[in-house]
Write a protein that holds these residues in place. Structure first.
Motif, PDB file in Angstrom:
ATOM      1  N   HIS A   1      -0.596 -11.844 -11.121  1.00 33.92           N
ATOM      2  CA  HIS A   1       0.136 -12.673 -10.158  1.00 33.92           C
ATOM      3  C   HIS A   1      -0.094 -14.151 -10.461  1.00 33.92           C
ATOM      4  O   HIS A   1      -1.232 -14.604 -10.605  1.00 33.92           O
TER       5      HIS A   1
ATOM      6  N   CYS B   1       4.519 -11.905 -10.067  1.00 36.09           N
ATOM      7  CA  CYS B   1       3.766 -11.339 -11.184  1.00 36.09           C
ATOM      8  C   CYS B   1       4.526 -11.535 -12.488  1.00 36.09           C
ATOM      9  O   CYS B   1       5.765 -11.434 -12.525  1.00 36.09           O
TER      10      CYS B   1
ATOM     11  N   CYS C   1       3.128  -9.583  -4.043  1.00 39.19           N
ATOM     12  CA  CYS C   1       4.553  -9.329  -4.334  1.00 39.19           C
ATOM     13  C   CYS C   1       5.096  -8.171  -3.496  1.00 39.19           C
ATOM     14  O   CYS C   1       6.309  -7.991  -3.402  1.00 39.19           O
TER      15      CYS C   1
ATOM     16  N   CYS D   1       0.798  -4.844  -6.394  1.00 39.30           N
ATOM     17  CA  CYS D   1       0.466  -6.232  -6.087  1.00 39.30           C
ATOM     18  C   CYS D   1       0.796  -6.454  -4.610  1.00 39.30           C
ATOM     19  O   CYS D   1       1.973  -6.389  -4.221  1.00 39.30           O
TER      20      CYS D   1
END
Length: 491
Positions: A408, A415, A398, A395
């Motif tokens: 997310h 997430c 993140c 991600c």
């Protein structure tokens, strides 16, 4: 969640060493403190080191409580009554007598979990008794004894043959000739079995376990009755010396510690015990001992990784899935979330540990270690990031890899599962109360150590007990009233 008091119970490891802890049947107790919003609140108390629930061990004492002499004597008497009726030395003598009996006279009581000598048969006439106990069965007592099942105290999830042999192969590959087995009876017996078949340069093993039943099968040089939650030897100084000599033999060379604790055990308590054993190993007097570290294999679920690595920063978690014969879920080879979550944490170099390719493990040239087949290398993280055996995804919001089922959330800004509730998605830290981080990342984690749901559950349990007492009191009062009324009618 704002305004909700954060309650918990913390383990106090930095207590005054001069103040001796009171004993329960499981040895010295541990000191706990109630905390609220990361701050200690109220009185500290002593509770059992091995049992997380009062129903398993009733001991409770306030730290500042003045205990009468009569109460101390009563507790001492109770502790003695909970100890085995036979000593380890007596069990060793019984085993010698049992081993020379004809096959037809070797019996084992399944209800009492005891080897039976001929004069004792009459006392077990109504019990389920196994006959003709072979030498092979005596060498594999973990298959003869019924596993204990309290997962928070002395759960005996016994290694599957696949995992047990992998551990033994790892030990042999690294040229260890002594293994301190803590809570790993199946590995201990496999080492002894292989050593009897290959007498040249045998690997020696010492089993430390809270299950005293193993004293029926092993001598005092092969087994010590031991509580890994408080580093307590029930056999006293003699057992402690046995362990010390085992660790320090040959100037401490060639020895490794392998531990498989109950998964409900407190990480900080176990780590404290392992550090005690490491300190004993360092007392060999060898010049290099102070610079080196006792090799350790700690078997525990992967979701404890952050807490273990916080205490032992030089440990690494391997991808190898440890599975068990008598556990319905912890099985290797299952897919998705049904895979075994149990891993190996070790201070051995991951590069030197070869995981079986035939089971789907592969070598990552970038990470220089073996990983599971689904654990793909992430270029952004520059690591093989999966923890649970599934392929994780990165991600970029993140800036880390997450589980494949997570998405997310723009509200929570992190997430999480699609079904999570945004209102309760960020409860903050249960140690210090801050909302900008979780408990596992709290800088005060060491000070507060283990925070659990003990506070709220303790109050719920207390209310339930009080309700039962009141209900029983009303029933007793009604019964007395009826009895008195019936006496009047008869008169």
């Amino acid at each position: 969640m704002e305004g909700v008091p954060r309650l918990g119970v913390a383990l106090v490891l930095d207590r005054d060493p001069a103040a001796a802890a009171p004993h329960c049947p499981h040895g010295p107790t541990l000191l706990f403190a109630k905390i609220r919003q990361g701050k200690e609140e109220g009185r500290r108390f002593y509770a059992c080191s091995a049992c997380r629930e009062r129903k398993d061990c009733r001991f409770f004492q306030w730290e500042d409580e003045k205990v009468s002499e009569a109460s101390l004597l009563a507790q001492e008497k109770y502790n003695r009554s909970r100890q085995p009726s036979l000593s380890h030395a007596q069990n060793a003598e019984r085993y010698k007598e049992f081993a020379v009996l004809p096959l037809s006279e070797r019996k084992f009581c399944q209800e009492c979990q005891q080897l039976l000598l001929p004069p004792e048969w009459g006392g077990h006439s109504g019990h389920r008794v196994l006959g003709e106990i072979s030498v092979a069965q005596l060498r594999r007592p973990s298959q003869l004894l019924r596993p204990l099942e309290n997962k928070k105290t002395n759960a005996q999830y016994l290694f599957a043959d696949r995992s047990c042999r992998f551990l033994l192969d790892l030990i042999v590959a690294h040229n260890f000739n002594r293994v301190l087995c803590i809570g790993t009876p199946r590995l201990h017996e496999l080492i002894k079995l292989q050593s009897s078949q290959v007498p040249k340069n045998p690997i020696r093993s010492l089993l430390l376990d809270i299950d005293f039943r193993y004293s029926q099968f092993y001598t005092e040089e092969e087994f010590c009755h031991y509580n890994m939650f408080n580093h307590y030897f029930f056999g006293g100084e003699a057992a402690h010396d046995t362990c010390q000599k085992f660790l320090q033999r040959d100037e401490g060379k060639g020895v490794i510690l392998v531990a498989d604790p109950p998964f409900g055990g407190l990480v900080e308590t176990l780590a404290f015990t392992f550090k005690q054993l490491m300190a004993i190993w360092k007392q060999t007097g060898h010049a290099d001992a102070a610079k080196k570290e006792l090799p350790v294999i700690w078997i525990f679920p992967y979701f404890f990784e952050l807490r273990i690595l916080d205490i032992f920063p030089n440990f690494r978690m391997l991808d190898y899935q440890v599975d068990y014969d008598n556990h319905a879920l912890y099985k290797h080879g299952k897919s998705g979330r049904k895979q075994s979550p149990v891993r190996i944490f070790t201070n051995l170099s991951p590069h030197s540990i070869v995981l079986p390719v035939e089971e789907g493990y592969r070598f990552c040239c970038i990470c220089q270690r073996y990983v599971s087949s689904e654990n793909q290398h992430c270029e952004a993280c520059n690591a093989c990031t999966s923890k649970d055996g599934r392929r994780w995804r990165h991600c970029f919001l993140c800036q880390t890899c997450v589980k494949p089922s997570w998405v997310h959330c723009p509200v929570c800004k992190r997430c999480a599962l699609p079904s999570h509730s945004c209102k309760n998605a960020d409860p903050g830290c249960f140690v210090c109360g801050a909302a900008d981080h979780k408990r596992t990342a709290c800088p005060n984690l060491r000070a507060a150590t283990t925070v659990c749901r003990g506070g709220q559950k303790l109050n719920q349990k207390k209310n339930k007990v009080n309700a039962n007492v009141r209900r029983n009191g009303r029933k007793a009062k009604t019964a007395r009233r009826r009895k008195k009324k019936s006496k009047k009618l008869l008169a």
